[in-house]
Motif scaffolding. Structure first.
Motif, PDB file in Angstrom:
ATOM      1  N   GLY A 129       1.180  -1.164   0.164  1.00  0.00           N
ATOM      2  CA  GLY A 129       0.316  -0.474   0.529  1.00  0.00           C
ATOM      3  C   GLY A 129       1.002   1.423  -0.228  1.00  0.00           C
ATOM      4  N   VAL A 130       0.331   2.263   0.546  1.00  0.00           N
ATOM      5  CA  VAL A 130       1.071   3.312   0.822  1.00  0.00           C
ATOM      6  C   VAL A 130       2.504   3.671   0.518  1.00  0.00           C
ATOM      7  N   ASN A 131       3.725   4.327   0.905  1.00  0.00           N
ATOM      8  CA  ASN A 131       4.406   3.956   1.428  1.00  0.00           C
ATOM      9  C   ASN A 131       5.338   2.679   0.716  1.00  0.00           C
ATOM     10  N   ASN A 132       4.821   2.273  -0.459  1.00  0.00           N
ATOM     11  CA  ASN A 132       4.846   0.994  -0.987  1.00  0.00           C
ATOM     12  C   ASN A 132       5.650  -0.223   0.398  1.00  0.00           C
ATOM     13  N   GLU A 133       4.642  -0.105   1.074  1.00  0.00           N
ATOM     14  CA  GLU A 133       4.598  -0.541   2.792  1.00  0.00           C
ATOM     15  C   GLU A 133       3.419  -1.662   2.836  1.00  0.00           C
ATOM     16  N   ILE A 134       3.366  -2.688   3.175  1.00  0.00           N
ATOM     17  CA  ILE A 134       2.684  -3.572   3.765  1.00  0.00           C
ATOM     18  C   ILE A 134       1.648  -2.741   5.193  1.00  0.00           C
ATOM     19  N   GLN A 135       0.234  -2.211   4.516  1.00  0.00           N
ATOM     20  CA  GLN A 135      -0.539  -1.462   5.845  1.00  0.00           C
ATOM     21  C   GLN A 135      -1.477  -1.777   6.187  1.00  0.00           C
ATOM     22  N   LEU A 136      -0.610  -2.418   8.013  1.00  0.00           N
ATOM     23  CA  LEU A 136      -2.028  -2.741   8.834  1.00  0.00           C
ATOM     24  C   LEU A 136      -3.416  -2.332   8.913  1.00  0.00           C
ATOM     25  N   THR A 137      -3.900  -0.581   8.407  1.00  0.00           N
ATOM     26  CA  THR A 137      -5.065  -0.720   7.722  1.00  0.00           C
ATOM     27  C   THR A 137      -6.007  -1.229   6.754  1.00  0.00           C
ATOM     28  N   ASP A 138      -4.909  -1.432   5.753  1.00  0.00           N
ATOM     29  CA  ASP A 138      -4.905  -1.831   4.790  1.00  0.00           C
ATOM     30  C   ASP A 138      -6.626  -3.131   5.572  1.00  0.00           C
ATOM     31  N   ALA A 139      -5.513  -4.245   5.486  1.00  0.00           N
ATOM     32  CA  ALA A 139      -5.643  -5.784   6.347  1.00  0.00           C
ATOM     33  C   ALA A 139      -7.056  -5.380   7.712  1.00  0.00           C
ATOM     34  N   MET A 140      -7.133  -4.689   8.681  1.00  0.00           N
ATOM     35  CA  MET A 140      -8.183  -3.850   9.110  1.00  0.00           C
ATOM     36  C   MET A 140      -9.616  -3.597   8.637  1.00  0.00           C
ATOM     37  N   ARG A 141      -9.088  -3.171   7.757  1.00  0.00           N
ATOM     38  CA  ARG A 141     -10.015  -3.082   6.690  1.00  0.00           C
ATOM     39  C   ARG A 141     -11.166  -3.567   6.403  1.00  0.00           C
ATOM     40  N   LEU A 142     -10.143  -4.784   5.814  1.00  0.00           N
ATOM     41  CA  LEU A 142     -11.196  -5.853   4.964  1.00  0.00           C
ATOM     42  C   LEU A 142     -11.267  -6.627   6.551  1.00  0.00           C
ATOM     43  N   LEU A 143     -10.722  -6.593   7.486  1.00  0.00           N
ATOM     44  CA  LEU A 143     -11.275  -7.796   8.315  1.00  0.00           C
ATOM     45  C   LEU A 143     -12.499  -7.203   9.106  1.00  0.00           C
ATOM     46  N   LEU A 144     -12.920  -5.850   8.662  1.00  0.00           N
ATOM     47  CA  LEU A 144     -13.926  -4.985   9.346  1.00  0.00           C
ATOM     48  C   LEU A 144     -15.131  -5.365   8.443  1.00  0.00           C
ATOM     49  N   LYS A 145     -14.636  -6.510   6.961  1.00  0.00           N
ATOM     50  CA  LYS A 145     -15.981  -6.755   6.191  1.00  0.00           C
ATOM     51  C   LYS A 145     -16.430  -7.951   6.443  1.00  0.00           C
ATOM     52  N   ASP A 146     -15.654  -8.887   7.456  1.00  0.00           N
ATOM     53  CA  ASP A 146     -15.844 -10.736   7.878  1.00  0.00           C
ATOM     54  C   ASP A 146     -16.309 -10.538   9.312  1.00  0.00           C
ATOM     55  N   GLN A 147     -16.171  -8.996  10.258  1.00  0.00           N
ATOM     56  CA  GLN A 147     -16.525  -9.179  11.319  1.00  0.00           C
ATOM     57  C   GLN A 147     -16.879  -8.086  12.121  1.00  0.00           C
ATOM     58  N   ASP A 148     -17.164  -8.268  13.273  1.00  0.00           N
ATOM     59  CA  ASP A 148     -17.590  -6.248  14.487  1.00  0.00           C
ATOM     60  C   ASP A 148     -15.889  -6.250  14.293  1.00  0.00           C
ATOM     61  N   MET A 149     -15.827  -4.717  14.738  1.00  0.00           N
ATOM     62  CA  MET A 149     -14.703  -4.087  15.530  1.00  0.00           C
ATOM     63  C   MET A 149     -14.837  -3.014  15.918  1.00  0.00           C
ATOM     64  N   TYR A 150     -14.271  -2.872  17.274  1.00  0.00           N
ATOM     65  CA  TYR A 150     -14.849  -1.740  17.857  1.00  0.00           C
ATOM     66  C   TYR A 150     -13.643  -0.982  17.623  1.00  0.00           C
ATOM     67  N   GLY A 151     -13.506   0.386  18.580  1.00  0.00           N
ATOM     68  CA  GLY A 151     -12.796   1.787  18.298  1.00  0.00           C
ATOM     69  C   GLY A 151     -12.663   1.975  20.147  1.00  0.00           C
ATOM     70  N   TYR A 152     -11.584   2.053  21.234  1.00  0.00           N
ATOM     71  CA  TYR A 152     -11.775   2.613  22.291  1.00  0.00           C
ATOM     72  C   TYR A 152     -11.259   3.844  22.750  1.00  0.00           C
ATOM     73  N   HIS A 153     -12.304   4.967  23.160  1.00  0.00           N
ATOM     74  CA  HIS A 153     -11.278   6.070  22.850  1.00  0.00           C
ATOM     75  C   HIS A 153     -10.787   6.061  24.541  1.00  0.00           C
ATOM     76  N   PHE A 154      -9.682   5.725  24.620  1.00  0.00           N
ATOM     77  CA  PHE A 154      -9.417   5.841  26.246  1.00  0.00           C
ATOM     78  C   PHE A 154      -9.456   7.259  26.692  1.00  0.00           C
ATOM     79  N   LYS A 155      -9.532   7.187  28.073  1.00  0.00           N
ATOM     80  CA  LYS A 155      -8.901   8.298  28.754  1.00  0.00           C
ATOM     81  C   LYS A 155      -7.725   8.264  29.292  1.00  0.00           C
ATOM     82  N   GLY A 156      -6.617   9.386  29.151  1.00  0.00           N
ATOM     83  CA  GLY A 156      -5.304   8.898  29.147  1.00  0.00           C
ATOM     84  C   GLY A 156      -4.762  10.057  27.861  1.00  0.00           C
TER      85      GLY A 156
END
Ligand code: UTP
Length: 293
Positions: free
Chosen positions: A226-253
């Protein structure tokens, strides 16, 4: 009891933003007051209940391995000199959990680094903790522990999020989703890497701590460069989202990205101010400095 016992800590990157300090020294070994950044990360893992850590390292990173190994000569020397406090401090470092090392052969990005953890992790959920990022929680519970608790409840991947000013979102991976509870939990519906501020679905960005289901490994194998000619974790996360639920946690800190110079300087000052032995001297000096500017 948690089902998550393993963490991957990617620490192989070049650290070009901190050059020349990182020319022959890993950025993860750069000290914040008197401890290398990576030690804060390992301590967070251990305090979270992680018992098995796999660190991904690369060329010039041997200092990281040595830091977590025993140094008998130094221990003997400290013992002889009666430096018992110092002896205790360095012995404790080598007792910080079960740490393994794997070498990333070519630096093809964060997603590639995580792929190296596949055989170690196996078919279990696991944590990913960036080796150049310190997260401090408001209530003292490590952020990785908090993510693990959310995982236990939903059995779905969950990613730590921090809020940044809208004009800065283009530097980060940004989450789109809806808040599902008062405690900062979001159900994710999109991940966008480095969007223009006007296209960003929120100003909540990926903050260097993740819990993943093991299916992410299959996706890391199939995504193209992907971007910068690198394997981007975000690209895999986008694909995972097609198959599974994902959650984001806006932590306090707060997040400290020690990999950039300004944050590195600020983090040292702030962590120095938190140390009782330096606090009053440092405060007085900062006040004096501020008046003279
Ligand atoms: P960064 O995006 O900060 O990249 O990586 P970098 O190369 O370390 O630093 P800059 O941008 O050149 O200054 C985020 C995390 O992923 C690891 C880094 O060590 C850091 O902890 N990483 C990155 C790897 O382990 N391998 C890679 O190929 C790239």
């Amino acid at each position: 009891m948690s089902t998550i016992k393993k963490a991957i800590i990617p620490a192989a990157g070049f650290g070009t933003r901190l050059l020349p300090a990182t020319k022959s020294q890993p950025k993860e070994m750069i000290p914040i007051v008197d401890k290398p950044v990576i030690q804060y990360v390992i301590e967070e893992a251990v305090e979270s209940g992680i018992t098995d850590i796999l660190m991904i390292i690369g060329k010039g990173k041997r200092a990281i391995e040595e830091h977590f190994d025993r140094n008998f000569e130094l221990e003997y020397n400290l013992q002889q000199k009666g430096k018992i406090e110092e002896l205790k401090v360095i012995q404790e470092i080598s007792q910080l959990g079960n740490i393994h090392f794997v070498w990333q052969k070519e630096l093809n990005g964060l997603g590639d680094a995580i792929r190296y953890g596949r055989f170690h992790v196996g078919n279990e959920p696991f944590a990913v903790m960036l080796g150049d990022t310190i997260l401090e929680s408001e209530d003292g519970t490590p952020i990785t522990r908090q993510l693990m608790d959310h995982y236990e409840k939903y059995q779905s991947s969950v990613v730590a999020l921090e809020e940044v000013p809208q004009e800065l979102v283009s530097r980060y991976g940004v989450m789109g989703g809806r808040q599902i509870s008062d405690n900062g939990l979001y159900k994710v519906d999109q991940w966008i890497e480095k969007p223009h501020p006007s296209d960003a679905p929120s100003n909540l960005v990926i903050a260097g701590r993740y819990i993943f289901n093991p299916e992410i490994f299959n996706l890391l194998e199939i995504i193209p460069t992907g971007v910068n000619n690198e394997i981007q974790l975000t690209d895999a996360m986008r694909l995972l989202l097609k198959d599974q639920d994902m959650y984001g946690y806006h932590f306090k800190g707060q997040r400290f990205d020690v990999g950039n110079k300004l944050d590195f300087i600020k983090t040292n000052l702030l962590f120095g101010l938190k140390r009782p032995e330096y606090q009053s001297d440092l405060q007085a000096w900062i006040r004096e400095l501020a008046e003279s500017l």
